[in-house]
Design an enzyme around this catalytic site. Structure first.
Site, mmCIF file in Angstrom:
data_model
loop_
_atom_site.group_PDB
_atom_site.id
_atom_site.type_symbol
_atom_site.label_atom_id
_atom_site.label_comp_id
_atom_site.label_asym_id
_atom_site.label_seq_id
_atom_site.Cartn_x
_atom_site.Cartn_y
_atom_site.Cartn_z
ATOM 1 N N ASP A 102 -1.940 6.685 5.338
ATOM 2 C CA ASP A 102 -0.742 6.450 6.140
ATOM 3 C C ASP A 102 0.456 7.161 5.508
ATOM 4 O O ASP A 102 0.465 7.433 4.304
ATOM 5 C CB ASP A 102 -0.433 4.945 6.214
ATOM 6 C CG ASP A 102 -1.496 4.189 6.988
ATOM 7 O OD1 ASP A 102 -2.194 4.818 7.803
ATOM 8 O OD2 ASP A 102 -1.620 2.971 6.762
HETATM 9 N N1 URA Z 1 -5.604 1.337 4.493
HETATM 10 C C1 URA Z 1 -4.341 1.322 4.995
HETATM 11 O O1 URA Z 1 -3.903 0.322 5.537
HETATM 12 N N2 URA Z 1 -3.614 2.443 4.891
HETATM 13 C C2 URA Z 1 -4.036 3.568 4.299
HETATM 14 O O2 URA Z 1 -3.304 4.549 4.213
HETATM 15 C C3 URA Z 1 -5.351 3.560 3.773
HETATM 16 C C4 URA Z 1 -6.127 2.437 3.884
#
Ligand code: URA
Length: 235
Positions: A102
């Site tokens: 993310d």
């Molecule tokens: N889980 C999440 O919530 N975000 C990420 O970036 C990776 C795994």
């Protein structure tokens, strides 16, 4: 080389999807549609087109581990015009990231121009372990950790089990190690949301045997041959 492997290695799609493209008549070899499976091509001589566009294999394969800082998107062109991980990489080849982190997550992400490798390692059936460090405000009860381990239930669906361990509690923050075989987008955030905790920091520190180690934020390094092999063998 098999035609579907060529298409996958060139980064178009997975082998399975390449088979679909072939069956549906989207692939030409030396100007002629080839719609049967299992065809072998000469990757040095033959000209392959996907929907009218010539594709080719990279001259050499690159595999890198990047320590993505937060505030970078894992796309080539971010629709919101934000910075992307490609702003951090000064390599001439077009690289694909294996999975995504993310925008506000930091840590280990692998990039490569080997489409076949990327498709294999990213495939859910590979179930490569990913380890994250999660920081939350306040404490977390053993009963809440147990819920995360068992797999939280969201809208009647149980998320997969996770390896969850409290590392320490300092300055009113808990640091937790979370090991998952990733399958879903935002999986770690969903887990903590389900127990009413909001994440202050999310960092991926390990993919299979590959550790972030001392790599600084925004920096990358090339993978060693053994690391590449180990990712292909990981389970
Ligand atoms: N889980 C999440 O919530 N975000 C990420 O970036 C990776 C795994």
């Amino acid at each position: 080389m098999r035609l579907n492997k060529f298409i996958s290695t060139a980064g178009v799609c997975s082998r399975r999807k390449a088979d679909e493209l072939i069956k549906n008549g989207f692939i030409k070899v030396n100007g002629k549609v080839v719609d049967e499976l299992g065809v072998i091509i000469d990757e040095k001589k033959d000209s392959i087109e996907v929907e009218g566009k010539k594709i080719s294999l990279p001259l050499s394969y690159l595999y890198i581990l990047l320590n993505k800082p937060k505030g970078y998107a894992c796309t080539a062109n971010d629709e919101k015009g934000r910075k992307t991980i490609y702003d951090l990489i000064d390599l001439p080849d077009r690289l694909f990231s294996i999975g995504r982190l993310d925008y506000d997550t930091e840590g280990a992400i692998i990039l490569t121009n080997d489409g076949e490798f990327a498709n294999r390692v990213a495939h859910p059936s590979y179930e490569i372990e990913k380890e994250y460090i999660v920081k939350i405000e306040g404490d977390i009860k053993e009963s809440e950790l147990a819920v995360l381990r068992k797999g939280v239930v969201i809208d009647g669906e149980r998320l997969p089990r996770a390896g969850v361990k409290l590392l320490n509690f300092e300055n009113n923050c808990s640091r937790i190690s979370v090991v998952i075989h990733e399958g879903q987008n935002h999986q770690v955030k969903k887990m903590f949301e389900a127990i009413g905790k909001s994440i202050k920091l999310l960092k991926r520190i390990r993919i299979g045997n590959l550790k972030l180690g001392g790599l600084k934020r925004g920096e990358y390094r090339f993978l060693k041959d053994l690391e590449i092999v180990s990712l292909l063998e990981a389970k």
